[in-house]
Design a protein around this motif. Structure first.
Motif, PDB file in Angstrom:
ATOM      1  N   LYS A 132       0.832  -1.198   0.000  1.00  0.00           N
ATOM      2  CA  LYS A 132       0.000   0.000   0.000  1.00  0.00           C
ATOM      3  C   LYS A 132       0.875   1.260   0.000  1.00  0.00           C
ATOM      4  CE  LYS A 132      -3.905   1.868   2.605  1.00  0.00           C
ATOM      5  NZ  LYS A 132      -4.802   1.643   3.745  1.00  0.00           N
ATOM      6  N   SER A 133       1.980   1.233   0.727  1.00  0.00           N
ATOM      7  CA  SER A 133       2.862   2.405   0.748  1.00  0.00           C
ATOM      8  C   SER A 133       3.483   2.646  -0.629  1.00  0.00           C
ATOM      9  CB  SER A 133       3.938   2.274   1.825  1.00  0.00           C
ATOM     10  OG  SER A 133       4.774   1.177   1.554  1.00  0.00           O
ATOM     11  N   THR A 134       3.738   1.586  -1.391  1.00  0.00           N
ATOM     12  CA  THR A 134       4.235   1.758  -2.758  1.00  0.00           C
ATOM     13  C   THR A 134       3.170   2.450  -3.606  1.00  0.00           C
ATOM     14  OG1 THR A 134       5.651  -0.189  -2.588  1.00  0.00           O
ATOM     15  CG2 THR A 134       5.106   0.565  -4.812  1.00  0.00           C
ATOM     16  N   TYR A 135       1.926   2.051  -3.413  1.00  0.00           N
ATOM     17  CA  TYR A 135       0.829   2.710  -4.137  1.00  0.00           C
ATOM     18  C   TYR A 135       0.882   4.211  -3.895  1.00  0.00           C
ATOM     19  CZ  TYR A 135      -3.732   4.032  -5.838  1.00  0.00           C
ATOM     20  OH  TYR A 135      -4.744   4.645  -6.547  1.00  0.00           O
ATOM     21  N   PHE A 136       0.990   4.601  -2.617  1.00  0.00           N
ATOM     22  CA  PHE A 136       0.948   6.027  -2.288  1.00  0.00           C
ATOM     23  C   PHE A 136       2.222   6.773  -2.669  1.00  0.00           C
ATOM     24  CE2 PHE A 136      -2.597   4.623   0.469  1.00  0.00           C
ATOM     25  CZ  PHE A 136      -3.567   5.435  -0.105  1.00  0.00           C
ATOM     26  N   ARG A 137       3.268   6.065  -2.997  1.00  0.00           N
ATOM     27  CA  ARG A 137       4.448   6.732  -3.568  1.00  0.00           C
ATOM     28  C   ARG A 137       4.178   7.162  -5.007  1.00  0.00           C
ATOM     29  NH1 ARG A 137       7.682   3.085  -0.509  1.00  0.00           N
ATOM     30  NH2 ARG A 137       7.864   1.625  -2.236  1.00  0.00           N
ATOM     31  N   HIS A 138       3.263   6.476  -5.662  1.00  0.00           N
ATOM     32  CA  HIS A 138       2.956   6.771  -7.065  1.00  0.00           C
ATOM     33  C   HIS A 138       1.680   7.590  -7.254  1.00  0.00           C
ATOM     34  CE1 HIS A 138       6.116   4.302  -8.813  1.00  0.00           C
ATOM     35  NE2 HIS A 138       5.898   3.468  -7.827  1.00  0.00           N
ATOM     36  N   PHE A 139       0.706   7.424  -6.362  1.00  0.00           N
ATOM     37  CA  PHE A 139      -0.595   8.078  -6.534  1.00  0.00           C
ATOM     38  C   PHE A 139      -1.081   8.629  -5.200  1.00  0.00           C
ATOM     39  CE2 PHE A 139      -0.378   4.536  -9.588  1.00  0.00           C
ATOM     40  CZ  PHE A 139      -0.439   5.251 -10.773  1.00  0.00           C
ATOM     41  N   ARG A 140      -1.693   9.815  -5.237  1.00  0.00           N
ATOM     42  CA  ARG A 140      -2.188  10.459  -4.006  1.00  0.00           C
ATOM     43  C   ARG A 140      -3.395   9.744  -3.408  1.00  0.00           C
ATOM     44  NH1 ARG A 140      -1.418  15.261  -7.180  1.00  0.00           N
ATOM     45  NH2 ARG A 140      -3.630  15.178  -7.658  1.00  0.00           N
ATOM     46  N   ASP A 141      -4.260   9.243  -4.270  1.00  0.00           N
ATOM     47  CA  ASP A 141      -5.474   8.579  -3.797  1.00  0.00           C
ATOM     48  C   ASP A 141      -5.947   7.586  -4.851  1.00  0.00           C
ATOM     49  OD1 ASP A 141      -6.953  10.018  -5.768  1.00  0.00           O
ATOM     50  OD2 ASP A 141      -7.307  11.665  -4.376  1.00  0.00           O
ATOM     51  N   LYS A 142      -7.079   6.972  -4.595  1.00  0.00           N
ATOM     52  CA  LYS A 142      -7.570   5.931  -5.497  1.00  0.00           C
ATOM     53  C   LYS A 142      -7.898   6.480  -6.884  1.00  0.00           C
ATOM     54  CE  LYS A 142     -11.694   3.929  -4.851  1.00  0.00           C
ATOM     55  NZ  LYS A 142     -12.749   3.016  -4.369  1.00  0.00           N
ATOM     56  N   ARG A 143      -8.439   7.682  -6.964  1.00  0.00           N
ATOM     57  CA  ARG A 143      -8.795   8.270  -8.263  1.00  0.00           C
ATOM     58  C   ARG A 143      -7.582   8.499  -9.144  1.00  0.00           C
ATOM     59  NH1 ARG A 143     -11.633  13.614  -6.601  1.00  0.00           N
ATOM     60  NH2 ARG A 143      -9.669  13.585  -5.496  1.00  0.00           N
ATOM     61  N   GLU A 144      -6.471   8.847  -8.520  1.00  0.00           N
ATOM     62  CA  GLU A 144      -5.291   9.249  -9.292  1.00  0.00           C
ATOM     63  C   GLU A 144      -4.688   8.123 -10.118  1.00  0.00           C
ATOM     64  OE1 GLU A 144      -4.144  12.405  -9.940  1.00  0.00           O
ATOM     65  OE2 GLU A 144      -6.085  12.748  -9.005  1.00  0.00           O
ATOM     66  N   VAL A 145      -5.022   6.875  -9.799  1.00  0.00           N
ATOM     67  CA  VAL A 145      -4.531   5.777 -10.631  1.00  0.00           C
ATOM     68  C   VAL A 145      -5.131   5.886 -12.038  1.00  0.00           C
ATOM     69  CG1 VAL A 145      -6.277   4.026 -10.077  1.00  0.00           C
ATOM     70  CG2 VAL A 145      -3.927   3.325 -10.554  1.00  0.00           C
ATOM     71  N   LEU A 146      -6.283   6.541 -12.147  1.00  0.00           N
ATOM     72  CA  LEU A 146      -6.922   6.765 -13.439  1.00  0.00           C
ATOM     73  C   LEU A 146      -6.509   8.084 -14.079  1.00  0.00           C
ATOM     74  CD1 LEU A 146     -10.486   5.612 -12.378  1.00  0.00           C
ATOM     75  CD2 LEU A 146      -8.916   4.382 -13.884  1.00  0.00           C
ATOM     76  N   PHE A 147      -6.052   9.032 -13.266  1.00  0.00           N
ATOM     77  CA  PHE A 147      -5.761  10.376 -13.762  1.00  0.00           C
ATOM     78  C   PHE A 147      -4.306  10.781 -13.585  1.00  0.00           C
ATOM     79  CE2 PHE A 147     -10.287  10.362 -12.705  1.00  0.00           C
ATOM     80  CZ  PHE A 147     -10.826  10.795 -13.903  1.00  0.00           C
TER      81      PHE A 147
END
Length: 191
Positions: A41-56
């Motif tokens: 999960k911390s790797t996710y937040f290194r790349h994206f601010r929140d769940k929406r940002e994975v799309l944007f």
């Protein structure tokens, strides 16, 4: 030579799209996305601010490219030619990977009010960036507004066409801007 493996960001995007399509955007958590990608999960937040940002994700890069494209256009060109330079500048982000993911991404966005709103805000940000860059070039406020909005319309039309046919986004966007230009001129002549 080893087999190419997608980087963490790409893995997260693919995992998110898979999960959003399988169980819906609202029913998918960041933890599930990270787990599906084989990451934390911390790797996710290194790349994206929140769940929406994975799309944007990548919007900041697009804004920079739009701005630099307009500002870097030759001083002698008019506002729409400067907008064309911006559309050509963003073409570097329209990759095969993006094209492969785009239909599912668009379907997820279309199915969720929150994401449609976020997409509209993204387009408003594009218009604002183009308008500000045009104003820096000395374009009047109204002309900058009109040129920026026509640019956003060309981005939308070009993107839709690119999804259908693929190819070089710079050429697709140029054609879309020319169509928008012609339509605007025809509207003026129709009055």
């Amino acid at each position: 030579m080893g087999r190419w493996e997608p980087d963490a960001r790409e893995r997260l995007v693919r995992a998110a799209l898979d999960l959003f399509c399988e169980q819906g955007y609202e029913n998918t958590s960041v933890a599930q996305i990270a787990e599906r990608a084989g990451l934390t999960k911390s790797t996710y937040f290194r790349h994206f601010r929140d769940k929406r940002e994975v799309l944007f994700g990548g919007q900041d890069q697009l804004l920079e490219l739009l701005t630099s494209g307009i500002i870097g256009a030759p001083p002698s060109v008019g506002p729409l030619a400067a907008v064309e330079a911006a559309l050509v500048a963003i073409a570097v982000t329209f990759t095969e990977e993006r094209l492969a993911n785009a239909p599912r991404r668009q379907a997820v966005i279309a199915g969720t009010d929150e994401l449609r709103e976020r997409d509209a805000l993204k387009m408003a940000g594009f218009a604002r960036a183009m308008k500000d860059a045009l104003r820096q070039r000395g374009v009047s406020e109204l002309d900058a507004d009109v040129a920026a909005e026509l640019g956003v319309l060309a981005v939308r039309r070009g993107f839709d066409r690119w999804l259908e046919d693929g190819g070089d986004f710079a050429e697709v966007a140029r054609r879309a801007l020319e169509e928008v230009r012609v339509a605007a001129a025809e509207l003026q002549g129709a009055e």
